[in-house]
Design an enzyme around this catalytic site. Sequence first.
Site, PDB file in Angstrom:
ATOM      1  N   TYR A 244      31.000  -6.570  43.453  1.00 16.61           N
ATOM      2  CA  TYR A 244      32.185  -6.797  42.614  1.00 16.61           C
ATOM      3  C   TYR A 244      33.314  -5.845  42.977  1.00 16.61           C
ATOM      4  CZ  TYR A 244      29.253  -9.469  39.348  1.00 16.61           C
ATOM      5  OH  TYR A 244      28.426 -10.383  38.767  1.00 16.61           O
TER       6      TYR A 244
ATOM      7  N   LYS B  49      10.314  12.096  21.444  1.00 20.36           N
ATOM      8  CA  LYS B  49      11.345  11.129  21.032  1.00 20.36           C
ATOM      9  C   LYS B  49      11.837  10.332  22.240  1.00 20.36           C
ATOM     10  CE  LYS B  49      14.929  14.605  21.584  1.00 20.36           C
ATOM     11  NZ  LYS B  49      15.640  15.709  20.911  1.00 20.36           N
TER      12      LYS B  49
HETATM   13  C1  LIG Z   1      15.281  16.895  21.475  1.00 18.13           C
HETATM   14  C2  LIG Z   1      15.022  18.089  20.681  1.00 18.13           C
HETATM   15  C3  LIG Z   1      14.262  19.135  21.199  1.00 18.13           C
HETATM   16  C4  LIG Z   1      13.772  19.191  22.623  1.00 18.13           C
HETATM   17  O1  LIG Z   1      14.816  19.620  23.460  1.00 18.13           O
HETATM   18  P1  LIG Z   1      14.549  19.887  25.026  1.00 18.13           P
HETATM   19  O2  LIG Z   1      15.801  20.482  25.514  1.00 18.13           O
HETATM   20  O3  LIG Z   1      14.272  18.551  25.623  1.00 18.13           O
HETATM   21  O4  LIG Z   1      13.376  20.779  25.110  1.00 18.13           O
HETATM   22  C5  LIG Z   1      13.952  20.191  20.340  1.00 18.13           C
HETATM   23  N1  LIG Z   1      14.401  20.195  19.069  1.00 18.13           N
HETATM   24  C6  LIG Z   1      15.156  19.220  18.551  1.00 18.13           C
HETATM   25  C7  LIG Z   1      15.610  19.298  17.139  1.00 18.13           C
HETATM   26  C8  LIG Z   1      15.503  18.134  19.335  1.00 18.13           C
HETATM   27  O5  LIG Z   1      16.263  17.169  18.824  1.00 18.13           O
END
Ligand SMILES: *Cc1c(COP(=O)(O)O)cnc(C)c1O
Length: 388
Positions: free
Chosen positions: A267, A40
């Site tokens: 800034y 993701k």
């Molecule tokens: C993002 C996510 C993961 C992965 O988590 P990590 O800490 O990056 O390994 C696993 N399960 C779900 C449901 C997630 O949303």
Amino acid sequence: MVTQPLPVTWVEVDLEAILRNAHAIRRRLAPTTQLLAVVKANAYGHGLLHVAETLAAARVADALGVASLTEGIALRNHGLTLPILVMGPIVPEEAPLVARHRLTQAVCTRPVALALARAAQRGKDPIRVHLKVDTGMGRYGVPHQEALAFARWLRRFPSLLMEGLFTHLACADADAAFTQRQLALFRRLVADCERSAIYIPQKHAANSMGLLAYPEAQWDLVRAGLALYGISPKAGWTPPVVLTPALAWKSRVALLKSVPAGTPISYGATYRTARPTRIATIPVGYAHGYSRRLSNRGQVSVGGRRAPVVGRVTMDHLMVDIGARPGVQVGSPVTLLGRDRAATITADHLAAWSGTIPYETLCGITPAVPRRYLPIPSLRRAPLATAL
Ligand SMILES: *Cc1c(COP(=O)(O)O)cnc(C)c1O
């Protein structure tokens, strides 16, 4: 003569490191436990399609996990055939897209389950669903007290294949007692399902921290995100496997000037030079994902040595104090994140300086920053066309 503007900043992704990390994670798993690679958020900033394609070509992941339907469809449109679990919610109207793209959908509400069942009836194959259970995350999932009844209800739809049952750990990096409670609730639910003759082949709970620190949380599948990209899911904790960071963020010195003591920088004039020095302007700012919270706090590496970010980070530029150090000139390479000879700036460093976690630092690098992919010797095949 150049025909196109040269990139002012870019990300280098070591796909081989991601493969090494995936193999290292695999070695922690029981032979029957599957590895779902979480890709993701543009694969945590590393590039969704390149990462997914590399993992698929190396046959090191059994499935891919995404947050949204959009990401799942992008993977299918790119030709990926691995199972893809859409871990986030959809609305009922989107159910036909799950069927059309042969995605696996996380489910925790009846309207969505009904819509999926109907969409599957119109096609020839059942839709695979994973029932998401809330054991303490408080986000997306059937409350654990209601999950058995939901599973019984879900089982009545012949067009739905209840392939998975899963939960998500909320405090795996911080609170062992909380995590053990979540795991116990999930374990009880698994047992209740089996007692009710509901057999679900893929039960899963572990994210990176879960799979690295809680071997009992592995069940049939683990969902690895951050660890896959080579970063410990808990700052300052050395995981039991060797992880190699896969991402470096680079730029070049755009401008260099010598200034007297007392010169205000950027800034708000929040920084004034204490002595005569040289200030380098780097063409990276918060528009690229370099947090403004790094103003007067961050460091970059130039010529193998760190230099402090001085004054406010602006939308497209930041300034660093180079001092009298020799060898730095306009065009000198700058490392914002990654190794530069003796100096290494990790995602943990950047996250700590900006008061966040490496997850946000990595996926905050905007997609507009071009990604360059290093060759993958172990795959003996050309990677996808490089982004530059
Ligand atoms: C993002 C996510 C993961 C992965 O988590 P990590 O800490 O990056 O390994 C696993 N399960 C779900 C449901 C997630 O949303």
